[in-house]
Design a protein around this motif. Structure first.
Motif, PDB file in Angstrom:
ATOM      1  N   ASN A 178     -22.886   6.621 -28.267  1.00  0.00           N
ATOM      2  CA  ASN A 178     -23.132   5.835 -29.475  1.00  0.00           C
ATOM      3  C   ASN A 178     -23.448   4.387 -29.086  1.00  0.00           C
ATOM      4  O   ASN A 178     -22.861   3.852 -28.146  1.00  0.00           O
ATOM      5  N   PRO A 179     -24.361   3.725 -29.781  1.00  0.00           N
ATOM      6  CA  PRO A 179     -24.677   2.326 -29.461  1.00  0.00           C
ATOM      7  C   PRO A 179     -23.532   1.391 -29.854  1.00  0.00           C
ATOM      8  O   PRO A 179     -23.279   1.154 -31.026  1.00  0.00           O
ATOM      9  N   CYS A 180     -22.828   0.877 -28.860  1.00  0.00           N
ATOM     10  CA  CYS A 180     -21.694  -0.025 -29.085  1.00  0.00           C
ATOM     11  C   CYS A 180     -21.752  -1.174 -28.088  1.00  0.00           C
ATOM     12  O   CYS A 180     -22.390  -1.083 -27.036  1.00  0.00           O
ATOM     13  N   TRP A 181     -21.034  -2.254 -28.398  1.00  0.00           N
ATOM     14  CA  TRP A 181     -20.975  -3.415 -27.532  1.00  0.00           C
ATOM     15  C   TRP A 181     -19.690  -4.184 -27.833  1.00  0.00           C
ATOM     16  O   TRP A 181     -19.070  -3.999 -28.886  1.00  0.00           O
ATOM     17  N   PHE A 182     -19.312  -5.042 -26.887  1.00  0.00           N
ATOM     18  CA  PHE A 182     -18.155  -5.899 -27.106  1.00  0.00           C
ATOM     19  C   PHE A 182     -18.636  -7.243 -27.646  1.00  0.00           C
ATOM     20  O   PHE A 182     -19.528  -7.872 -27.084  1.00  0.00           O
ATOM     21  N   GLU A 183     -17.997  -7.664 -28.741  1.00  0.00           N
ATOM     22  CA  GLU A 183     -18.362  -8.900 -29.424  1.00  0.00           C
ATOM     23  C   GLU A 183     -17.272  -9.942 -29.190  1.00  0.00           C
ATOM     24  O   GLU A 183     -16.088  -9.676 -29.416  1.00  0.00           O
TER      25      GLU A 183
END
Length: 439
Positions: free
Chosen positions: A115-120
């Protein structure tokens, strides 16, 4: 491709006692015929290449409001339908239109996640309720309750990376993009039963097409915009599950949303950027999604547009007209817009007729398309045997069948679009002419 069509929805209330009087029924038929003729006239205008002239010259005289006259109008439109490519904006233009969006979503996602995820990175007071101002929470009680639970877990979800406090953010891996009354709810509910699919409410946030512009309900003028952060909050329950699975260094969980307006609704551009006099929007939803998620996948489920009109419209007894959004049934117009930025293998297009007759085969196609893992026989049966969701309401059935002339006119109107759709998809069953079956 011509990207959006605007038709007026006409509300005509006919008293039941009046309907019983033959003289008034004649009047009703003439009025309805006139209304339907006007709808097709508007159609001819928006289908003309420069939107400066009509595709035909109507003469709205009383004697012309016959069934033959209406047939001639529709045939005139059908013979002049043309499809042309649209101009696709480049990323720099999109960044100028949606600068904040590109500042929030990174160019690359975490490599170990499907799944497209990232740390913000977080700034400010992390002890404050991060969901307290979320407009989705204020609009939906169910979402508010979810946010209240997430708020209590929020600080424990935070992680420190490179000396900075961060939270995991996610966008959908795939989108169910349309169309209305074509089975999106049934697909959504069956997908929910797959162990690798994590779906959270609401099913239809309508963020891309409406709420990011401040349109809460279709047809309304914009009010307060729903920020991108508020949309991302909807997927925080999934982000929490994915973050927990990251302890094993990877995650196969994916999420989605199923706004049936995503495929076709670009009306909001009329209120923005001084575009009220322009022929087409400067950008479409698919342009932005492609710029942010070039690998995203999309599912569209369609049905015979004439049948869709009968389900979504209000049929008026003894009249040839039907109150319905004709433009939503021009499937190929919107599909070609999507294919102008996404490759064909990123779009799965299904027919509701096939899905309803064989949901097991339909869901198997979807699972392969989404690259989901194999299921146990028991789970497969649970998904395929699940009762159909969101079938036609009994009160709608009481309206009775569509008049033959109305069905004939709609069939004539949609025929060139269906034929083009079948050519694009290389599948004759999308003509809905009854001569071919989907294999």
């Amino acid at each position: 491709m011509i990207s959006e069509f605007v038709f007026s929805a006409v509300h005509l209330k006919v008293d039941h006692e009046t309907q019983r009087r033959s003289a008034s029924c004649i009047w009703c038929s003439k009025v309805c015929g006139f209304i339907l003729l006007l709808v097709f006239i508007v159609a001819s205008y928006v289908l003309s290449s420069e939107r400066k002239t009509l595709l035909f010259a109507p003469y709205l005289m009383e004697e012309d409001l016959s069934e033959d006259a209406l047939r001639d109008v529709v045939r005139s439109i059908a013979t002049k339908v043309k499809f042309r490519a649209r101009r696709v904006p480049d990323v720099s233009e999109l960044m100028g239109l949606e600068e904040h969006m590109f500042s929030v979503v990174p160019r690359r996602f975490l490599p170990d996640l499907k799944n497209p995820c990232w740390f913000e990175e977080l700034h400010g007071d992390v002890s404050a309720d991060p969901y307290g101002s979320n407009l989705f929470g204020r609009s939906f009680r169910q979402i508010q309750l979810i946010f209240e639970q997430l708020s209590g877990l929020f600080r424990r979800r935070l992680t420190r990376r490179d000396g900075k406090l961060q939270r995991l953010r996610c966008l959908p891996y795939f989108y169910i993009i349309g169309q209305p009354k074509c089975g999106t709810t049934d697909l959504y509910e069956r997908l929910r039963l797959h162990p690798d699919v994590r779906l959270t409410p609401p099913k239809e946030p309508h963020w891309w097409t409406r709420k990011r512009f401040g349109i809460v309900r279709s047809g309304e003028r914009p009010h307060t915009r729903f920020p991108l952060d508020h949309y991302l909050d909807l997927f925080d329950p999934v982000a929490l599950q994915i973050q927990q699975s990251l302890l094993g260094n990877s995650s196969s969980n994916i999420t989605s949303e199923a706004s049936a307006s995503t495929m076709w609704d670009n009306n909001a551009w009329l209120y923005l950027h001084g575009n009220s006099t322009g022929a087409e929007p400067p950008s479409l939803v698919q342009d932005l999604i492609h710029a942010l998620q070039p690998d995203a996948r999309f599912i569209a489920i369609l049905r015979d547009p004439v049948e869709r009109s009968e389900v979504t419209g209000v049929l008026i007894p003894n009249c040839v007209c039907v109150q319905v959004r004709l433009q939503v049934g021009l499937y190929v117009v919107y599909l070609l817009d999507w294919m102008s930025v996404f490759s064909r293998d990123q779009l799965l297009v299904l027919r509701l007729e096939d899905h309803a007759s064989n949901p097991e085969l339909s869901m198997s196609r979807i699972f392969r398309f989404l690259r989901l893992g194999a299921l146990s026989d028991q789970r497969q049966r649970q998904i395929s045997k699940r009762p159909a969701s969101n079938t036609r309401h009994p009160s709608d059935r009481d309206l009775g069948p569509m008049r033959p002339i109305t069905r004939e006119l709609l069939t004539l109107f949609y025929a060139p679009f269906n034929q083009r759709l079948a050519e694009v998809l290389q599948d004759e069953s999308f003509t809905w002419d009854g001569r071919s079956e989907h294999t």
